[in-house]
Design a protein around this motif. Structure first.
Motif, PDB file in Angstrom:
ATOM      1  N   ASP A 108      -2.194   1.532  14.865  1.00  0.00           N
ATOM      2  CA  ASP A 108      -3.016   0.345  15.134  1.00  0.00           C
ATOM      3  C   ASP A 108      -2.740  -0.758  14.112  1.00  0.00           C
ATOM      4  N   ALA A 109      -2.667  -0.365  12.826  1.00  0.00           N
ATOM      5  CA  ALA A 109      -2.451  -1.349  11.761  1.00  0.00           C
ATOM      6  C   ALA A 109      -1.078  -1.999  11.885  1.00  0.00           C
ATOM      7  N   LEU A 110      -0.048  -1.187  12.066  1.00  0.00           N
ATOM      8  CA  LEU A 110       1.309  -1.728  12.167  1.00  0.00           C
ATOM      9  C   LEU A 110       1.461  -2.601  13.407  1.00  0.00           C
ATOM     10  N   GLU A 111       0.836  -2.192  14.492  1.00  0.00           N
ATOM     11  CA  GLU A 111       0.902  -2.993  15.712  1.00  0.00           C
ATOM     12  C   GLU A 111       0.234  -4.351  15.516  1.00  0.00           C
ATOM     13  N   ALA A 112      -0.745  -4.395  14.630  1.00  0.00           N
ATOM     14  CA  ALA A 112      -1.425  -5.651  14.317  1.00  0.00           C
ATOM     15  C   ALA A 112      -0.704  -6.440  13.221  1.00  0.00           C
ATOM     16  N   GLY A 113       0.442  -5.911  12.757  1.00  0.00           N
ATOM     17  CA  GLY A 113       1.222  -6.625  11.749  1.00  0.00           C
ATOM     18  C   GLY A 113       0.826  -6.322  10.324  1.00  0.00           C
ATOM     19  N   ARG A 114       0.051  -5.249  10.095  1.00  0.00           N
ATOM     20  CA  ARG A 114      -0.397  -4.894   8.758  1.00  0.00           C
ATOM     21  C   ARG A 114       0.312  -3.634   8.279  1.00  0.00           C
ATOM     22  N   ARG A 115       0.785  -3.662   7.052  1.00  0.00           N
ATOM     23  CA  ARG A 115       1.387  -2.476   6.464  1.00  0.00           C
ATOM     24  C   ARG A 115       0.306  -1.458   6.104  1.00  0.00           C
ATOM     25  N   VAL A 116       0.722  -0.188   5.974  1.00  0.00           N
ATOM     26  CA  VAL A 116      -0.224   0.880   5.648  1.00  0.00           C
ATOM     27  C   VAL A 116       0.198   1.559   4.359  1.00  0.00           C
ATOM     28  N   ASP A 117      -0.781   2.153   3.682  1.00  0.00           N
ATOM     29  CA  ASP A 117      -0.539   2.866   2.430  1.00  0.00           C
ATOM     30  C   ASP A 117      -0.203   4.315   2.763  1.00  0.00           C
ATOM     31  N   THR A 118       1.050   4.706   2.566  1.00  0.00           N
ATOM     32  CA  THR A 118       1.461   6.059   2.929  1.00  0.00           C
ATOM     33  C   THR A 118       0.875   7.110   1.989  1.00  0.00           C
ATOM     34  N   ALA A 119       0.312   6.685   0.862  1.00  0.00           N
ATOM     35  CA  ALA A 119      -0.328   7.651  -0.042  1.00  0.00           C
ATOM     36  C   ALA A 119      -1.522   8.316   0.630  1.00  0.00           C
ATOM     37  N   THR A 120      -2.084   7.646   1.615  1.00  0.00           N
ATOM     38  CA  THR A 120      -3.228   8.212   2.339  1.00  0.00           C
ATOM     39  C   THR A 120      -2.773   9.034   3.548  1.00  0.00           C
ATOM     40  N   LEU A 121      -1.452   9.116   3.757  1.00  0.00           N
ATOM     41  CA  LEU A 121      -0.910   9.799   4.936  1.00  0.00           C
ATOM     42  C   LEU A 121       0.175  10.797   4.543  1.00  0.00           C
ATOM     43  N   PRO A 122      -0.100  11.742   3.636  1.00  0.00           N
ATOM     44  CA  PRO A 122       0.968  12.625   3.153  1.00  0.00           C
ATOM     45  C   PRO A 122       1.783  13.296   4.256  1.00  0.00           C
ATOM     46  N   PRO A 123       1.162  13.878   5.286  1.00  0.00           N
ATOM     47  CA  PRO A 123       1.987  14.538   6.302  1.00  0.00           C
ATOM     48  C   PRO A 123       2.797  13.562   7.159  1.00  0.00           C
ATOM     49  N   LEU A 124       2.393  12.286   7.162  1.00  0.00           N
ATOM     50  CA  LEU A 124       3.042  11.288   8.013  1.00  0.00           C
ATOM     51  C   LEU A 124       3.897  10.308   7.225  1.00  0.00           C
ATOM     52  N   VAL A 145       9.400  -4.044  15.800  1.00  0.00           N
ATOM     53  CA  VAL A 145       9.673  -3.367  17.064  1.00  0.00           C
ATOM     54  C   VAL A 145       8.400  -3.196  17.893  1.00  0.00           C
ATOM     55  N   PHE A 146       7.248  -3.023  17.215  1.00  0.00           N
ATOM     56  CA  PHE A 146       5.991  -2.887  17.950  1.00  0.00           C
ATOM     57  C   PHE A 146       5.577  -4.201  18.620  1.00  0.00           C
ATOM     58  N   ALA A 147       6.114  -5.305  18.146  1.00  0.00           N
ATOM     59  CA  ALA A 147       5.780  -6.608  18.728  1.00  0.00           C
ATOM     60  C   ALA A 147       6.609  -6.924  19.980  1.00  0.00           C
ATOM     61  N   GLN A 148       7.588  -6.075  20.294  1.00  0.00           N
ATOM     62  CA  GLN A 148       8.436  -6.303  21.460  1.00  0.00           C
ATOM     63  C   GLN A 148       7.789  -5.713  22.700  1.00  0.00           C
ATOM     64  N   HIS A 149       7.974  -6.383  23.837  1.00  0.00           N
ATOM     65  CA  HIS A 149       7.399  -5.928  25.104  1.00  0.00           C
ATOM     66  C   HIS A 149       8.524  -5.726  26.118  1.00  0.00           C
ATOM     67  N   PRO A 150       8.989  -4.486  26.272  1.00  0.00           N
ATOM     68  CA  PRO A 150      10.162  -4.233  27.121  1.00  0.00           C
ATOM     69  C   PRO A 150      10.032  -4.744  28.542  1.00  0.00           C
ATOM     70  N   ALA A 151       8.879  -4.542  29.175  1.00  0.00           N
ATOM     71  CA  ALA A 151       8.735  -4.980  30.565  1.00  0.00           C
ATOM     72  C   ALA A 151       8.838  -6.496  30.684  1.00  0.00           C
ATOM     73  N   GLU A 152       8.289  -7.209  29.716  1.00  0.00           N
ATOM     74  CA  GLU A 152       8.396  -8.669  29.745  1.00  0.00           C
ATOM     75  C   GLU A 152       9.850  -9.106  29.583  1.00  0.00           C
ATOM     76  N   LEU A 153      10.583  -8.433  28.703  1.00  0.00           N
ATOM     77  CA  LEU A 153      12.004  -8.752  28.533  1.00  0.00           C
ATOM     78  C   LEU A 153      12.770  -8.441  29.820  1.00  0.00           C
ATOM     79  N   ALA A 154      12.444  -7.311  30.456  1.00  0.00           N
ATOM     80  CA  ALA A 154      13.124  -6.940  31.696  1.00  0.00           C
ATOM     81  C   ALA A 154      12.843  -7.956  32.801  1.00  0.00           C
ATOM     82  N   ALA A 155      11.630  -8.469  32.837  1.00  0.00           N
ATOM     83  CA  ALA A 155      11.245  -9.417  33.886  1.00  0.00           C
ATOM     84  C   ALA A 155      12.017 -10.723  33.804  1.00  0.00           C
TER      85      ALA A 155
END
Length: 316
Positions: free
Chosen positions: A193-209, A224-234
């Motif tokens: 959700d954060a990355l899709e909104a253009g915000r970086r995340v602190d990986t220290a809070t996400l050890p397994p990820l 890459v999350f800001a790209q919309h494949p169907a719109e590009l295809a259209a």
């Protein structure tokens, strides 16, 4: 949108009389050369540029994260047998293209699209062809769609196991599909959700990820999350083929259908029993499907090369 399912497309090209030897080729990159492999039967054979999927995927379709299935090499060999030329390359900053940029993570989809045009221009100049087909596998489909927004020198687009929805949506689906990820889902969804909104995340809070959302790749993920494949295809004005296996556990048929619905006059080829790395899978068993990713001895699934060769041969 034209739907073709199950039947194997007839191939209209003749196989070359003698095997064609691969040739190592380069084009200039931002700071050093981009490197690739060309298999060219010559003459009037259609030519296809193969664009690789996500992460550290090399020109053969392998990566050090456990994929050794070599789908792009096998596809290039199969297409050569059908009289189709292919060029497959390492991404900028990786493998034999390592010198192209100092940091392989400092890229955007538009950069990969620019590299695709550099390869197209080189191949056209080298061979005298009027145009080159773009074949994007998985995330490479997004690169093909982006590059084809500038259609000069591009015959058309072939999207193989490609996302038709934003990549964050596809990743959410992938993570939820694996029961082993259940304890991590809340943190993963929040990071997406954060990355899709253009915000970086602190990986220290996400050890397994930490690997999935590593700080060095977050800028690329935001792009890459800001790209919309169907719109590009259209917005495309070139022929488009979607090839998708019905046992793909990474990118669903819904993505292929979204692309087909968006791209006017496109063709959708659904291949039964084929997975994301273009190998045959006999059941819906997830472990058996994943096992094919690390098995280089498995051949390319039947129907993949024929679908692609038939489509491009009919449009030359």
């Amino acid at each position: 949108m034209k739907l073709l399912a199950l039947a194997v497309t007839a191939v209209l090209t003749m196989a070359p009389a003698n095997p064609v030897e691969p040739v190592e080729v380069t084009v200039p990159g931002p700071a050093g050369p981009l490197a690739g492999t060309l298999i060219d039967p010559g003459g009037k054979a259609p030519a296809i540029l193969i664009l690789p999927g996500s992460g550290p995927t090399d020109r053969d379709g392998n990566n050090p994260l456990g994929v050794a299935a070599a789908p792009y090499r096998l596809l290039a060999d199969a297409l050569a047998e059908r009289g189709i030329a292919t060029l497959r390359a390492d991404k900028r900053g990786m493998f034999a293209s390592k010198a192209a940029i100092p940091d392989a993570n400092a890229v955007k989809i538009a950069d990969y699209a620019a590299d695709a045009h550099a390869w197209v221009d080189m191949l056209r100049q080298r061979s005298g062809r009027a145009c080159v087909w773009l074949l994007g596998h998985s995330e490479g489909g997004l690169v093909a769609l982006k590059a084809a927004q500038r259609p000069e020198g591009i015959c058309g687009v072939i999207l193989v196991s490609a996302p038709g929805r934003p990549l964050a949506t596809v990743m959410r689906e992938q993570l939820r599909a694996n029961p082993a990820n259940a304890p991590l889902l809340d943190a993963a969804m929040a990071a997406l959700d954060a990355l899709e909104a253009g915000r970086r995340v602190d990986t220290a809070t996400l050890p397994p990820l930490a690997g999935l959302f590593a700080a060095p790749v977050q800028g690329f993920l935001i792009d890459v999350f800001a790209q919309h494949p169907a719109e590009l295809a259209a917005s495309l004005h070139v022929p488009v083929l979607m090839v998708h296996g019905d046992r793909d556990i990474q990118v669903s048929l819904a993505d292929a259908q979204a692309l087909a619905a968006a791209a006017r006059g496109s063709t959708l080829k659904i291949l039964p029993g084929v997975n994301h790395v273009l190998k045959s899978v006999a059941s819906d068993d997830r472990a058996a499907n994943i096992a094919t990713y690390g098995n280089p001895s498995l051949p390319l699934a039947p129907g993949v090369a024929d679908a692609i060769a038939g489509f491009v041969s009919a449009r030359r």
